[in-house]
Structure formats: C-alpha cells, structure tokens
Design an enzyme around this catalytic site. Sequence first.
Site, PDB file in Angstrom:
ATOM      1  CB  SER A  95     -24.406  46.320   6.694  1.00 35.72           C
ATOM      2  OG  SER A  95     -23.054  46.571   6.354  1.00 35.72           O
ATOM      3  CE1 TYR A 108     -24.891  51.510   9.216  1.00 32.73           C
ATOM      4  CE2 TYR A 108     -22.910  50.240   8.797  1.00 32.73           C
ATOM      5  CZ  TYR A 108     -24.164  50.665   8.406  1.00 32.73           C
ATOM      6  OH  TYR A 108     -24.700  50.226   7.222  1.00 32.73           O
TER       7      TYR A 108
HETATM    8  N1  LIG Z   1     -24.019  52.396   1.111  1.00 30.85           N
HETATM    9  C1  LIG Z   1     -23.396  51.432   1.778  1.00 30.85           C
HETATM   10  O1  LIG Z   1     -22.158  51.254   1.666  1.00 30.85           O
HETATM   11  C2  LIG Z   1     -24.203  50.487   2.636  1.00 30.85           C
HETATM   12  C3  LIG Z   1     -23.653  49.225   2.932  1.00 30.85           C
HETATM   13  C4  LIG Z   1     -24.384  48.354   3.720  1.00 30.85           C
HETATM   14  C5  LIG Z   1     -25.633  48.716   4.186  1.00 30.85           C
HETATM   15  N2  LIG Z   1     -26.132  49.959   3.900  1.00 30.85           N
HETATM   16  C6  LIG Z   1     -27.447  50.298   4.435  1.00 30.85           C
HETATM   17  O2  LIG Z   1     -28.307  50.599   3.358  1.00 30.85           O
HETATM   18  C7  LIG Z   1     -29.392  51.406   3.833  1.00 30.85           C
HETATM   19  C8  LIG Z   1     -29.616  52.552   2.872  1.00 30.85           C
HETATM   20  O3  LIG Z   1     -28.511  53.424   2.923  1.00 30.85           O
HETATM   21  P1  LIG Z   1     -27.848  54.052   1.604  1.00 30.85           P
HETATM   22  O4  LIG Z   1     -26.580  53.351   1.350  1.00 30.85           O
HETATM   23  O5  LIG Z   1     -28.846  54.142   0.502  1.00 30.85           O
HETATM   24  O6  LIG Z   1     -27.451  55.499   2.173  1.00 30.85           O
HETATM   25  P2  LIG Z   1     -28.121  56.918   1.876  1.00 30.85           P
HETATM   26  O7  LIG Z   1     -28.013  57.222   0.424  1.00 30.85           O
HETATM   27  O8  LIG Z   1     -27.471  57.839   2.848  1.00 30.85           O
HETATM   28  O9  LIG Z   1     -29.652  56.703   2.235  1.00 30.85           O
HETATM   29  C9  LIG Z   1     -30.093  56.590   3.575  1.00 30.85           C
HETATM   30  C10 LIG Z   1     -31.590  56.502   3.597  1.00 30.85           C
HETATM   31  O10 LIG Z   1     -32.023  56.431   4.969  1.00 30.85           O
HETATM   32  C11 LIG Z   1     -32.992  57.448   5.163  1.00 30.85           C
HETATM   33  N3  LIG Z   1     -32.943  57.965   6.532  1.00 30.85           N
HETATM   34  C12 LIG Z   1     -31.842  58.291   7.268  1.00 30.85           C
HETATM   35  N4  LIG Z   1     -32.219  58.816   8.454  1.00 30.85           N
HETATM   36  C13 LIG Z   1     -33.575  58.800   8.472  1.00 30.85           C
HETATM   37  C14 LIG Z   1     -34.551  59.216   9.418  1.00 30.85           C
HETATM   38  N5  LIG Z   1     -34.217  59.756  10.602  1.00 30.85           N
HETATM   39  N6  LIG Z   1     -35.877  59.065   9.100  1.00 30.85           N
HETATM   40  C15 LIG Z   1     -36.232  58.535   7.912  1.00 30.85           C
HETATM   41  N7  LIG Z   1     -35.352  58.118   6.968  1.00 30.85           N
HETATM   42  C16 LIG Z   1     -34.032  58.264   7.253  1.00 30.85           C
HETATM   43  C17 LIG Z   1     -32.645  58.542   4.172  1.00 30.85           C
HETATM   44  O11 LIG Z   1     -33.769  59.338   3.941  1.00 30.85           O
HETATM   45  P3  LIG Z   1     -33.574  60.846   3.366  1.00 30.85           P
HETATM   46  O12 LIG Z   1     -32.979  60.692   2.022  1.00 30.85           O
HETATM   47  O13 LIG Z   1     -34.955  61.380   3.360  1.00 30.85           O
HETATM   48  O14 LIG Z   1     -32.651  61.513   4.319  1.00 30.85           O
HETATM   49  C18 LIG Z   1     -32.247  57.712   2.962  1.00 30.85           C
HETATM   50  O15 LIG Z   1     -33.379  57.291   2.241  1.00 30.85           O
HETATM   51  C19 LIG Z   1     -29.003  51.834   5.242  1.00 30.85           C
HETATM   52  O16 LIG Z   1     -29.714  51.046   6.179  1.00 30.85           O
HETATM   53  C20 LIG Z   1     -27.513  51.529   5.327  1.00 30.85           C
HETATM   54  O17 LIG Z   1     -27.080  51.265   6.625  1.00 30.85           O
HETATM   55  C21 LIG Z   1     -25.450  50.833   3.128  1.00 30.85           C
END
Ligand SMILES: NC(=O)c1ccc[n+]([C@@H]2O[C@H](COP(=O)([O-])OP(=O)(O)OC[C@H]3O[C@@H](n4cnc5c(N)ncnc54)[C@H](OP(=O)(O)O)[C@@H]3O)[C@@H](O)[C@H]2O)c1
Length: 215
Positions: A95, A108
Amino acid sequence: MIEGKYDVRATVIPADLSQPVTPQSLYDAALNAKLEIEILVNNAGFGLGGAFMETDLERETEMIQVNAVALTQLTKLFGRSMVKRRRGYIMNVASTAAFQPGPLMSVYYATKAYVLSFSEAVAEELRNTGVTVTALCPGATATDFAETAQITNTRLFTHLGVADAEAVAGYGYKAMMRGERIAVPRLRDRIMIQAERIAPRSLVTRLSRLAQENR
Ligand SMILES: NC(=O)c1ccc[n+]([C@@H]2O[C@H](COP(=O)([O-])OP(=O)(O)OC[C@H]3O[C@@H](n4cnc5c(N)ncnc54)[C@H](OP(=O)(O)O)[C@@H]3O)[C@@H](O)[C@H]2O)c1
C-alpha cells in the site's frame, strides 16, 4: 464467473488466512490437486481505523497474521517451488501506507511497511533466479476495504480521491509481468512518496494523521 468469461479452468479453495495453519494447508491442497503455481498474488488483507490504545487487540493480531505472517509463509512455500522450476511471479499487495507511519491506523500501516521491506529484500535475493517479487502499493481504492476498516469518513477516503480497483489491478499485473519490484499505480502517489523522502519524518507523520482523521 472467471471460467465463463475466459478460456481457463479455475479452482477455488476457500481458506481463512487468520489461522496460522492455513498457508501450509493451501500449499498442500495445491500440491494434491497437481496445480503448478506460476503466479502467487498475496492480496488478502484488511485494516482497522482508530486510536491504538482504543482499538481491538484481537482484530489487530488477526491483521498481523493475515497481512504479514500468512503472506510470508505463502511466499516461502510457493516461492521455493518457483525457484526450483526457475520460473515464477509473486505479487505482494502492500500500500502507499507502507511508506510512512499511520497514526489512527498504526498497525495496518506497520503491516504494509513490513510487506514492502520484506518483498524488496526477497526480490533482491531472487535476482537472476527467474522468480520475481513485486510489491503493489495502491493508494485509496474503491473496494470494501474502507468499510471493513471503519474509515469511510476519513479525509483519505472523502477528500483525496479514490482509485478504480480494476485500473489498480491492471497496473499491478503489468508491473508484475515486467518484474518490477515496486508498483505505485498513481502518479500523484509516486510524487508524494518521493517528497516524503526528503521531508522531516515528524511532518510526514503529522500529515499522515491528518489524512486518517475524519473530515
Ligand atoms: N482499498 C484500498 O484503499 C487499499 C489500498 C492499499 C492497499 N490495499 C490492500 O489491497 C488488498 C485487497 O484489499 P481490497 O481493497 O480489495 O479490500 P476488500 O474488498 O475488503 O478485500 C479484502 C480481501 O482480503 C480477503 N481477506 C480478508 N481477511 C481474510 C482472511 N482472514 N482469510 C482470507 N482472506 C481474507 C477478503 O476475502 P473475503 O472476501 O473472502 O472476505 C478479500 O478478498 C489488501 O491487502 C489491502 O490492504 C487496499
């Protein structure tokens, strides 16, 4: 859904990465299914907003497990097989949070700093092995992330512009296929990261706090 859209076979293995045994069982499941993993994307992760002394420690411990420990285990397990075959791509989703401390979301930000540092180090170790490691570093992106982390009202998500998830994923994929070590999708974030390198650390941390505060 993927099989309907593209000419590929998809195998889904549901698993909870907050359980320490999960990475090994995922690896074993892939082995048993005779799946040769060429690309590992460590994308699973979540955040939690709030002042550190008030947030839920159990949730934060789970976060460290998913964001950092499981990612490390999976990188080692699948990475070793890739190195043996002298071919493979690993993308670890970090991130822009990786580049500075994050008051009001301290654990985080720290997990993402870990992901970035770890990924760069392993990428260097794997130089000339045929296996690359890319740290994808998106800024705020429109997914379920903000809702899950309870940060939908922060300046970061209300004032600073939110990226499109598909564009971020596409950028990350291309960077991974080129073997780039760090991929920051938005120009604005790339400029900010460079500026932070010369700004006083205390100022950077203060500005980071302003972004994490509610509007
Ligand atoms: N969105 C942002 O602003 C942002 C910015 C920078 C980095 N990121 C990073 O991007 C990545 C994806 O996040 P996202 O933005 O797509 O958010 P999201 O829509 O909330 O997706 C999170 C993902 O992580 C999975 N996950 C969470 N806890 C888990 C567990 N205990 N076991 C297995 N899978 C788990 C979820 O699976 P389920 O759907 O099955 O729960 C989902 O596929 C993360 O690493 C996050 O830190 C996000």
